[in-house]
Enzyme design. Structure first.
Site, PDB file in Angstrom:
ATOM      1  N   ASP A  97     -71.303  74.097 -43.303  1.00 48.99           N
ATOM      2  CA  ASP A  97     -71.283  75.547 -42.668  1.00 48.99           C
ATOM      3  C   ASP A  97     -71.475  76.677 -43.611  1.00 48.99           C
ATOM      4  O   ASP A  97     -71.938  77.732 -43.339  1.00 48.99           O
ATOM      5  CB  ASP A  97     -70.135  75.889 -41.642  1.00 48.99           C
ATOM      6  N   ASP A 152     -70.432  69.686 -41.257  1.00 53.10           N
ATOM      7  CA  ASP A 152     -70.614  70.765 -40.151  1.00 53.10           C
ATOM      8  C   ASP A 152     -69.340  70.744 -39.207  1.00 53.10           C
ATOM      9  O   ASP A 152     -69.437  70.170 -38.250  1.00 53.10           O
ATOM     10  CB  ASP A 152     -71.938  70.584 -39.430  1.00 53.10           C
ATOM     11  N   THR A 153     -68.610  71.722 -39.561  1.00 53.98           N
ATOM     12  CA  THR A 153     -67.165  71.382 -38.638  1.00 53.98           C
ATOM     13  C   THR A 153     -67.365  71.939 -37.180  1.00 53.98           C
ATOM     14  O   THR A 153     -66.676  71.312 -36.341  1.00 53.98           O
ATOM     15  CB  THR A 153     -66.038  72.041 -39.453  1.00 53.98           C
ATOM     16  N   CYS A 154     -67.984  72.851 -36.929  1.00 56.73           N
ATOM     17  CA  CYS A 154     -68.640  73.179 -35.858  1.00 56.73           C
ATOM     18  C   CYS A 154     -68.937  72.033 -34.727  1.00 56.73           C
ATOM     19  O   CYS A 154     -68.951  71.992 -33.732  1.00 56.73           O
ATOM     20  CB  CYS A 154     -69.399  74.425 -35.685  1.00 56.73           C
ATOM     21  N   PHE A 155     -69.906  71.187 -35.437  1.00 58.67           N
ATOM     22  CA  PHE A 155     -70.552  70.121 -34.600  1.00 58.67           C
ATOM     23  C   PHE A 155     -70.006  68.833 -34.850  1.00 58.67           C
ATOM     24  O   PHE A 155     -70.525  67.839 -34.436  1.00 58.67           O
ATOM     25  CB  PHE A 155     -72.093  70.228 -35.180  1.00 58.67           C
TER      26      PHE A 155
END
Length: 228
Positions: free
Chosen positions: A221, A186-189
């Protein structure tokens, strides 16, 4: 750059031996053409005026991003007072804005947390062993894969100030054999879903493919069918 360097360094004989069709104009980064003097598109560059052309062309290229640079400077000074920025060298500023160019996995390990997996599990120990063996290119690729960035925060204080941490979770895909599964992120997190690989060699193989294979299926994602 090659043309201007030739104009600067060539002798009159060398200049005369080339077919020079350059006018007093220069292309800019946005593909537009900048006239260096009035009616510059009608004035030929000659051996006698070549130095003036080079001076004006360099000035035009160096100033073409002036508006954007002013905006960047204005944004920086909204966060850090102008008189304090002047105390920093460009290397200091780069470090504080971008982090260290070399990825320090010992630093990252200190700021990694685990969800439903033990930090002493064999595959977690393999994971850190493998990361330490990566070269600089693979290290950057890993950070891009798991976080979408090229660098980590510069130090422990920056990790804490920005509340940055990597979270490692158990693999949640459909593969029945973990050795055949790929890690997901999960690159955003800054979350990593790590399969329970049986050997460090298998973990290295799958992790490098995931890091260097630019596909949505490697990113949690954007979930894709692993059978494809």
């Amino acid at each position: 750059y090659g043309t201007m360097r030739f104009f600067q360094e060539s002798t009159s004989t060398q200049f005369a031996s080339q077919q020079v069709f350059q006018k007093f104009q220069v292309p800019l980064s946005d593909k537009s053409t900048c006239l260096l003097v009035k009616d510059g598109d009608k004035i030929d560059v000659t051996y006698d005026n070549r130095e003036e052309y080079v001076r004006l062309a360099q000035q035009a290229r160096l100033n073409e991003s002036k508006t954007q640079l002013k905006a960047i400077r204005r944004g920086l000074t909204e966060v850090v007072p102008k008189h304090l920025i002047k105390l920093l060298s460009w290397e200091d500023l780069e470090l504080r804005v971008c982090g260290k160019p070399k990825i320090d996995f010992k630093l990252l390990k200190r700021h990694t947390v685990y969800n439903s997996v033990s930090p002493t599990s064999p595959h977690i120990l393999y994971f850190w062993e493998v990361l330490e063996s990566f070269n600089d290119s693979d290290r950057r690729a890993f950070v891009r894969f798991v976080w979408g960035q090229d660098r980590l925060p510069a130090n422990d204080q920056e990790f804490e100030r920005t509340a940055t941490r990597m979270l490692i979770k158990p693999y949640t895909g459909n593969a029945t054999d973990p050795n055949e599964a790929f890690p997901r992120a999960d690159t955003c997190f800054f979350n990593l879903f790590l399969p329970q690989y049986s050997t460090p060699e298998k973990l290295r193989e799958k992790l490098l493919i995931a890091c260097h294979f630019d596909a949505d299926s490697m990113n949690a994602d954007n979930v894709a069918n692993e059978d494809n």
